[in-house]
Design a protein around this motif. Structure first.
Motif, PDB file in Angstrom:
ATOM      1  N   SER A   1       6.219   4.661  51.843  1.00 16.50           N
ATOM      2  CA  SER A   1       5.430   3.445  52.051  1.00 16.50           C
ATOM      3  C   SER A   1       5.856   2.387  51.032  1.00 16.50           C
ATOM      4  O   SER A   1       6.272   2.698  49.920  1.00 16.50           O
ATOM      5  CB  SER A   1       3.935   3.732  51.956  1.00 16.50           C
ATOM      6  N   GLN A   2       5.729   1.153  51.439  1.00 15.43           N
ATOM      7  CA  GLN A   2       6.175   0.016  50.635  1.00 15.43           C
ATOM      8  C   GLN A   2       4.980  -0.649  49.950  1.00 15.43           C
ATOM      9  O   GLN A   2       3.857  -0.563  50.430  1.00 15.43           O
ATOM     10  CB  GLN A   2       6.896  -0.991  51.527  1.00 15.43           C
ATOM     11  N   PRO A   3       5.237  -1.338  48.826  1.00 17.55           N
ATOM     12  CA  PRO A   3       4.131  -1.985  48.100  1.00 17.55           C
ATOM     13  C   PRO A   3       3.352  -3.001  48.933  1.00 17.55           C
ATOM     14  O   PRO A   3       2.169  -3.216  48.680  1.00 17.55           O
ATOM     15  CB  PRO A   3       4.832  -2.691  46.935  1.00 17.55           C
ATOM     16  N   HIS A   4       3.966  -3.626  49.914  1.00 15.17           N
ATOM     17  CA  HIS A   4       3.282  -4.646  50.716  1.00 15.17           C
ATOM     18  C   HIS A   4       2.392  -4.046  51.803  1.00 15.17           C
ATOM     19  O   HIS A   4       1.631  -4.761  52.436  1.00 15.17           O
ATOM     20  CB  HIS A   4       4.301  -5.582  51.372  1.00 15.17           C
ATOM     21  N   GLU A   5       2.464  -2.739  52.009  1.00 14.58           N
ATOM     22  CA  GLU A   5       1.720  -2.114  53.101  1.00 14.58           C
ATOM     23  C   GLU A   5       0.260  -1.873  52.717  1.00 14.58           C
ATOM     24  O   GLU A   5      -0.092  -1.848  51.543  1.00 14.58           O
ATOM     25  CB  GLU A   5       2.401  -0.809  53.513  1.00 14.58           C
ATOM     26  N   PRO A   6      -0.598  -1.700  53.739  1.00 12.90           N
ATOM     27  CA  PRO A   6      -2.036  -1.520  53.472  1.00 12.90           C
ATOM     28  C   PRO A   6      -2.321  -0.360  52.516  1.00 12.90           C
ATOM     29  O   PRO A   6      -1.608   0.638  52.493  1.00 12.90           O
ATOM     30  CB  PRO A   6      -2.615  -1.215  54.854  1.00 12.90           C
ATOM     31  N   ASP A   7      -3.394  -0.532  51.756  1.00 12.42           N
ATOM     32  CA  ASP A   7      -3.802   0.464  50.766  1.00 12.42           C
ATOM     33  C   ASP A   7      -4.628   1.554  51.438  1.00 12.42           C
ATOM     34  O   ASP A   7      -5.820   1.379  51.685  1.00 12.42           O
ATOM     35  CB  ASP A   7      -4.602  -0.221  49.665  1.00 12.42           C
ATOM     36  N   VAL A   8      -3.969   2.657  51.733  1.00 14.25           N
ATOM     37  CA  VAL A   8      -4.646   3.751  52.423  1.00 14.25           C
ATOM     38  C   VAL A   8      -5.746   4.361  51.557  1.00 14.25           C
ATOM     39  O   VAL A   8      -6.789   4.768  52.068  1.00 14.25           O
ATOM     40  CB  VAL A   8      -3.642   4.824  52.909  1.00 14.25           C
TER      41      VAL A   8
ATOM     42  N   ALA B   1      -1.283   1.152  60.805  1.00  9.50           N
ATOM     43  CA  ALA B   1      -0.109   2.002  60.573  1.00  9.50           C
ATOM     44  C   ALA B   1       0.832   1.349  59.574  1.00  9.50           C
ATOM     45  O   ALA B   1       1.044   0.134  59.599  1.00  9.50           O
ATOM     46  CB  ALA B   1       0.631   2.248  61.882  1.00  9.50           C
ATOM     47  N   HIS B   2       1.373   2.183  58.696  1.00  9.10           N
ATOM     48  CA  HIS B   2       2.450   1.725  57.825  1.00  9.10           C
ATOM     49  C   HIS B   2       3.663   1.398  58.695  1.00  9.10           C
ATOM     50  O   HIS B   2       3.772   1.856  59.840  1.00  9.10           O
ATOM     51  CB  HIS B   2       2.810   2.798  56.804  1.00  9.10           C
ATOM     52  N   ASP B   3       4.582   0.626  58.168  1.00  8.64           N
ATOM     53  CA  ASP B   3       5.736   0.149  58.940  1.00  8.64           C
ATOM     54  C   ASP B   3       6.481   1.260  59.668  1.00  8.64           C
ATOM     55  O   ASP B   3       6.786   1.137  60.850  1.00  8.64           O
ATOM     56  CB  ASP B   3       6.717  -0.609  58.042  1.00  8.64           C
ATOM     57  N   LYS B   4       6.771   2.352  58.983  1.00  7.59           N
ATOM     58  CA  LYS B   4       7.551   3.429  59.594  1.00  7.59           C
ATOM     59  C   LYS B   4       6.748   4.262  60.589  1.00  7.59           C
ATOM     60  O   LYS B   4       7.293   5.128  61.253  1.00  7.59           O
ATOM     61  CB  LYS B   4       8.168   4.330  58.525  1.00  7.59           C
ATOM     62  N   LYS B   5       5.463   3.998  60.707  1.00 10.31           N
ATOM     63  CA  LYS B   5       4.606   4.731  61.646  1.00 10.31           C
ATOM     64  C   LYS B   5       4.137   3.863  62.808  1.00 10.31           C
ATOM     65  O   LYS B   5       3.394   4.324  63.669  1.00 10.31           O
ATOM     66  CB  LYS B   5       3.386   5.321  60.913  1.00 10.31           C
TER      67      LYS B   5
END
Length: 132
Positions: free
Chosen positions: A84-91, A7-11
């Motif tokens: 989504s932020q640049p540091h988050e996983p590449d969906v 999950a991305h940070d906000k999720k």
């Protein structure tokens, strides 16, 4: 089933709530997650989860490796399409791998619920995959 949870940070709150709601199903399967997501789910639910690195440190690529080696049956990647932020996983990379390997993937909570419930109810779901 082998299920990946990302999950991305906000999720992250959403995937934790999802895991609480479906703990009775998830406890019967092998769970894999990126580091922070897996830790948060485990801390709230007590579910056993194989945790990889956090997404920014390569955990998404470790999950991708499981997809490439066809070690997963379902990927739940709750993404934040708006912030989504640049540091988050590449969906996009994980979605591409899921498509290549014909692996069911959910990117929102509704799809995650539908896939988890239907796949749990039908243990022979892999036969459907083989037909096409």
């Amino acid at each position: 089933m082998n299920i990946a949870l990302v999950a991305h940070d906000k999720k992250k709150d959403n995937i934790v709530k999802f895991s609480v709601k479906y703990k009775s199903i998830l406890k019967n399967h092998n769970l894999f997650a990126t580091g922070t997501t897996g830790t948060r789910i485990h801390d709230v639910t007590g579910l056993e989860i194989t945790r990889y690195l956090s997404g920014p440190l390569g955990g998404d690529q470790q999950i991708g490796s499981l997809i490439a080696y066809e070690k997963l049956d379902l990927v739940i990647f709750l993404r934040d399409p708006l912030t989504s932020q640049p540091h988050e996983p590449d969906v996009q990379a994980l979605l591409r791998l899921c498509d290549v390997h014909k692996l069911p993937v959910a990117t929102n909570i509704t799809t995650a619920e539908i896939l988890l419930l239907s796949m749990n109810k039908n243990p022979d779901w892999k036969a459907i995959k083989a037909e096409y």
